[in-house]
Design a protein around this motif. Structure first.
Motif, PDB file in Angstrom:
ATOM      1  N   GLU A   8       0.289  -1.311  -0.264  1.00  0.00           N
ATOM      2  CA  GLU A   8      -0.180  -0.174   0.273  1.00  0.00           C
ATOM      3  C   GLU A   8       0.461   1.966  -0.428  1.00  0.00           C
ATOM      4  OE1 GLU A   8      -2.327   0.120   3.076  1.00  0.00           O
ATOM      5  OE2 GLU A   8      -0.644   0.578   4.762  1.00  0.00           O
ATOM      6  N   ILE A   9       0.489   2.137  -0.784  1.00  0.00           N
ATOM      7  CA  ILE A   9       1.205   3.434  -0.588  1.00  0.00           C
ATOM      8  C   ILE A   9       0.295   4.518  -0.252  1.00  0.00           C
ATOM      9  CG2 ILE A   9       1.950   5.507  -2.439  1.00  0.00           C
ATOM     10  CD1 ILE A   9       2.189   3.470  -4.413  1.00  0.00           C
ATOM     11  N   THR A  10       0.792   5.103   0.996  1.00  0.00           N
ATOM     12  CA  THR A  10       0.478   6.060   2.172  1.00  0.00           C
ATOM     13  C   THR A  10       0.927   7.612   2.059  1.00  0.00           C
ATOM     14  OG1 THR A  10       2.436   5.428   3.967  1.00  0.00           O
ATOM     15  CG2 THR A  10       0.447   4.131   3.887  1.00  0.00           C
ATOM     16  N   SER A  11       0.202   8.026   2.928  1.00  0.00           N
ATOM     17  CA  SER A  11       1.107   9.700   3.365  1.00  0.00           C
ATOM     18  C   SER A  11       1.612   9.869   4.434  1.00  0.00           C
ATOM     19  CB  SER A  11      -0.073  10.456   3.385  1.00  0.00           C
ATOM     20  OG  SER A  11      -1.233   9.992   4.284  1.00  0.00           O
ATOM     21  N   GLN A  12       2.171   8.494   4.637  1.00  0.00           N
ATOM     22  CA  GLN A  12       3.253   8.700   5.481  1.00  0.00           C
ATOM     23  C   GLN A  12       4.281   9.656   5.367  1.00  0.00           C
ATOM     24  OE1 GLN A  12       5.651   4.696   7.165  1.00  0.00           O
ATOM     25  NE2 GLN A  12       4.634   3.915   4.892  1.00  0.00           N
ATOM     26  N   ALA A  13       5.540   9.483   6.422  1.00  0.00           N
ATOM     27  CA  ALA A  13       6.461  10.341   6.161  1.00  0.00           C
ATOM     28  C   ALA A  13       7.130  10.154   4.738  1.00  0.00           C
ATOM     29  CB  ALA A  13       7.147  10.725   7.233  1.00  0.00           C
ATOM     30  N   ASN A  15       9.719   9.348   2.709  1.00  0.00           N
ATOM     31  CA  ASN A  15      11.167   8.774   2.405  1.00  0.00           C
ATOM     32  C   ASN A  15      10.932   7.023   3.713  1.00  0.00           C
ATOM     33  OD1 ASN A  15      12.007   9.592  -0.228  1.00  0.00           O
ATOM     34  ND2 ASN A  15      13.900   9.967   0.587  1.00  0.00           N
ATOM     35  N   THR A  16      10.064   6.601   3.432  1.00  0.00           N
ATOM     36  CA  THR A  16       9.921   5.883   5.066  1.00  0.00           C
ATOM     37  C   THR A  16       8.800   4.989   4.039  1.00  0.00           C
ATOM     38  OG1 THR A  16       9.380   7.096   6.540  1.00  0.00           O
ATOM     39  CG2 THR A  16       8.801   5.474   6.657  1.00  0.00           C
ATOM     40  N   ILE A  17       9.602   3.091   4.674  1.00  0.00           N
ATOM     41  CA  ILE A  17       9.158   2.417   3.877  1.00  0.00           C
ATOM     42  C   ILE A  17       8.845   1.712   5.660  1.00  0.00           C
ATOM     43  CG2 ILE A  17      10.893   1.224   3.368  1.00  0.00           C
ATOM     44  CD1 ILE A  17       8.972  -0.164   1.468  1.00  0.00           C
ATOM     45  N   SER A  18       7.280   0.959   5.593  1.00  0.00           N
ATOM     46  CA  SER A  18       7.314  -0.106   7.134  1.00  0.00           C
ATOM     47  C   SER A  18       6.815  -1.214   6.840  1.00  0.00           C
ATOM     48  CB  SER A  18       6.024   0.924   8.103  1.00  0.00           C
ATOM     49  OG  SER A  18       6.290   1.899   8.116  1.00  0.00           O
ATOM     50  N   ILE A  19       7.596  -2.491   7.043  1.00  0.00           N
ATOM     51  CA  ILE A  19       7.427  -3.847   6.832  1.00  0.00           C
ATOM     52  C   ILE A  19       6.836  -3.979   7.799  1.00  0.00           C
ATOM     53  CG2 ILE A  19       9.042  -3.675   5.301  1.00  0.00           C
ATOM     54  CD1 ILE A  19      11.278  -5.290   7.118  1.00  0.00           C
ATOM     55  N   PRO A  20       6.183  -6.036   7.305  1.00  0.00           N
ATOM     56  CA  PRO A  20       5.358  -6.627   8.320  1.00  0.00           C
ATOM     57  C   PRO A  20       5.946  -6.829   9.651  1.00  0.00           C
ATOM     58  CG  PRO A  20       4.804  -7.651   6.783  1.00  0.00           C
ATOM     59  CD  PRO A  20       5.899  -6.138   5.962  1.00  0.00           C
ATOM     60  N   ILE A  53       2.821  -4.160   3.373  1.00  0.00           N
ATOM     61  CA  ILE A  53       4.248  -2.803   3.222  1.00  0.00           C
ATOM     62  C   ILE A  53       3.577  -1.592   3.266  1.00  0.00           C
ATOM     63  CG2 ILE A  53       6.394  -2.630   1.548  1.00  0.00           C
ATOM     64  CD1 ILE A  53       5.791  -5.077   0.755  1.00  0.00           C
ATOM     65  N   SER A  54       3.833  -1.125   3.603  1.00  0.00           N
ATOM     66  CA  SER A  54       3.762   0.637   3.985  1.00  0.00           C
ATOM     67  C   SER A  54       4.721   1.352   3.427  1.00  0.00           C
ATOM     68  CB  SER A  54       3.090   1.302   5.054  1.00  0.00           C
ATOM     69  OG  SER A  54       2.266   0.692   5.546  1.00  0.00           O
ATOM     70  N   THR A  80      20.264  -2.423   2.454  1.00  0.00           N
ATOM     71  CA  THR A  80      19.297  -2.768   1.603  1.00  0.00           C
ATOM     72  C   THR A  80      18.467  -3.915   1.514  1.00  0.00           C
ATOM     73  OG1 THR A  80      21.280  -2.002  -0.551  1.00  0.00           O
ATOM     74  CG2 THR A  80      19.037  -2.360  -0.833  1.00  0.00           C
ATOM     75  N   LEU A  81      17.297  -3.254   1.281  1.00  0.00           N
ATOM     76  CA  LEU A  81      16.284  -4.215   1.565  1.00  0.00           C
ATOM     77  C   LEU A  81      15.465  -4.130   0.123  1.00  0.00           C
ATOM     78  CD1 LEU A  81      12.708  -5.552   3.423  1.00  0.00           C
ATOM     79  CD2 LEU A  81      12.078  -2.859   2.636  1.00  0.00           C
ATOM     80  N   TYR A  82      15.138  -5.523  -0.795  1.00  0.00           N
ATOM     81  CA  TYR A  82      14.663  -5.491  -2.088  1.00  0.00           C
ATOM     82  C   TYR A  82      13.005  -5.168  -1.860  1.00  0.00           C
ATOM     83  CZ  TYR A  82      19.870  -5.449  -2.894  1.00  0.00           C
ATOM     84  OH  TYR A  82      20.537  -5.153  -3.145  1.00  0.00           O
ATOM     85  N   LEU A  83      12.432  -4.952  -2.858  1.00  0.00           N
ATOM     86  CA  LEU A  83      11.062  -5.244  -3.164  1.00  0.00           C
ATOM     87  C   LEU A  83      11.185  -5.614  -4.374  1.00  0.00           C
ATOM     88  CD1 LEU A  83       9.231  -1.725  -1.900  1.00  0.00           C
ATOM     89  CD2 LEU A  83       9.811  -3.878  -0.523  1.00  0.00           C
TER      90      LEU A  83
END
Length: 455
Positions: A8-13, A15-20, A53-54, A80-83
């Protein structure tokens, strides 16, 4: 088992990505990657129990993640985190018609791309003309919401080769793009090239474990070889080395009682023909006088099991799965048309599932087990003998009246016409799913153990 997550693409801060939280990915990591694009990012575990994944809108935009992308896998290495995987399906024959951008193959490609979300990959079509080498991006063709859209994305993690024919494959611009993406950008590329029948046979002969499946096969160099093989087997098949769809195949038969020779073939009008000759020399001169015999092979004839009093053979698909293991993904029986030299549909053949064969002398479960065992053994043997990365194979196999399995052909880009039969729909879905699923394995290998890919 590798799991994918909803994106999901969100309006969080920014350059931020949150993972489970459940992800076995150690933090901190400083960068995030999608395809060939890599950015600095703030990467954190989610405080809630959300299993997705946000990613912030700005970061998604900078990484060129399409807005409709809805499910991906997560990998990590070093910082690095890879999507991904972002999968490019490389092909040719593009059209300017928006609703049919790949001409008659558009439906097959739309069906292939329709399974990507359930697999957890993001896939698109492209040709050499869609590549922007300066920006290292591709204007890919994506299929979603029932239509085709062009979206700019980074170079993919993996390329699935679906070039449709040998003629296109030989074009210099296609060879240049393919070589550049593989050698300059180290992108894993699976299912490259088309098989040559004699080359495949000679390579497989080196694998003693599967030699019993191989009918005697030779390059067509002299009529004396045909004569000897007819004496041994009563009939032989003469095939183009690089043929497809059953075109250009001749069955030559010797009747010992009458001392006559027959040839069965499909003529230029599409009619099945049977002609009689009183000598092999006359037959060969009549059929091959305007043909380059060095382009053909001679193969031992097999007396196949029959259904509805007609010979049958089988098409078996094998695919690599997300664990990099071979699976049998489809088996179909092909019943020859009346008077046809092959079981191909364009020569009057019909397709049935094995379960529909109710007039065989051999038990259908035993038959299916034999075909599965043989196709998995040959897939493993063939992979060892070939250059490049093989992710799927289509086999044409037969079973003789004594129950012995024979391999007639192996196809690097198996066709999909057999899946039009309603009894084979489950196989259609499974083969499409695994065609893309293998990219997950290749992406992880490329990150964790690239030496296994580029050996």
């Amino acid at each position: 088992m590798k799991k994918h997550y909803r994106l999901e693409i969100t309006s969080q801060a920014a350059n931020t990505i949150s993972i489970p939280n459940e992800c076995e990915i150690p933090l901190p990591l400083q960068k995030v990657s999608f395809g060939s694009k890599k950015m600095d990012a703030i990467i954190k575990k989610q405080e809630s129990i959300k299993q997705c994944i946000s990613i912030s809108q700005g970061l998604a935009h900078a990484l060129h993640i399409p807005a409709h992308c809805s499910a991906l896998h997560l990998f990590f290495d070093h910082d690095t985190l890879y999507l991904g995987p972002l999968v490019g399906i490389f092909t040719s024959g593009f059209s300017s018609i928006k609703v049919k951008p790949i001409g008659d193959r558009t439906l097959n490609f739309s069906k292939l791309l329709s399974v990507q979300n359930t697999v957890g990959v993001h896939a698109f079509l492209f040709g050499e003309q869609h590549i922007n080498w300066e920006k290292t991006t591709i204007n890919g063709l994506f299929y979603y919401d029932g239509g085709w859209k062009i979206i700019e994305v980074p170079f993919p993690n993996v390329v699935y080769d679906r070039i449709p024919n040998r003629k296109s494959e030989k074009l210099s611009r296609i060879k240049t793009a393919k070589n550049r993406l593989q050698k300059d950008y180290l992108i894993p590329w699976y299912n490259p090239g088309f098989f040559n029948k004699l080359d495949i046979y000679e390579r497989l002969l080196q694998e003693s474990s599967i030699s019993d499946y191989l009918p005697e096969t030779h390059s067509f160099t002299s009529f004396s070889t045909v004569e000897r093989m007819l004496s041994n087997y009563n009939h032989v098949y003469i095939k183009p080395k690089n043929g497809s769809l059953g075109k250009g195949i001749f069955q030559v038969i010797y009747d010992k009682k009458e001392n006559n020779y027959y040839v069965r073939f499909n003529d230029s009008t599409g009619e099945n023909r049977l002609q009689k000759f009183d000598s092999l020399e006359k037959l060969m001169n009549h059929i091959f006088h305007k043909k380059n015999i060095s382009n053909f092979i001679i193969q031992q004839g097999i007396y196949l099991i029959r259904s509805e009093h007609k010979p049958i053979d089988f098409r078996i698909h094998t695919n690599k799965n997300k664990s990099g293991q071979w699976e049998v993904t489809a088996i179909a029986a092909k019943i020859a048309g009346a008077g046809s030299v092959t079981t191909h549909m364009n020569n009057g053949g019909i397709i049935k599932s094995v379960a529909e064969l109710n007039d065989l002398e051999i038990d259908t479960k035993d038959l299916q087990d034999k075909l599965c065992t043989a196709s998995l053994q040959i897939s493993t043997a063939l992979e060892k003998q070939l250059e490049g990365i093989v992710g799927e194979i289509g086999f044409d196999m037969g079973i003789d009246r004594k129950g012995r399995v024979w391999l007639f052909e192996a196809n690097s880009k198996p066709g999909r016409s057999m899946f039009k039969d309603s009894s084979l729909k489950k196989y259609d879905l499974l083969t499409r799913r695994l065609s893309l699923e293998y990219a997950i394995y290749l992406m992880e290998k490329c990150i964790k153990m690239p030496e296994d890919i580029y050996r």
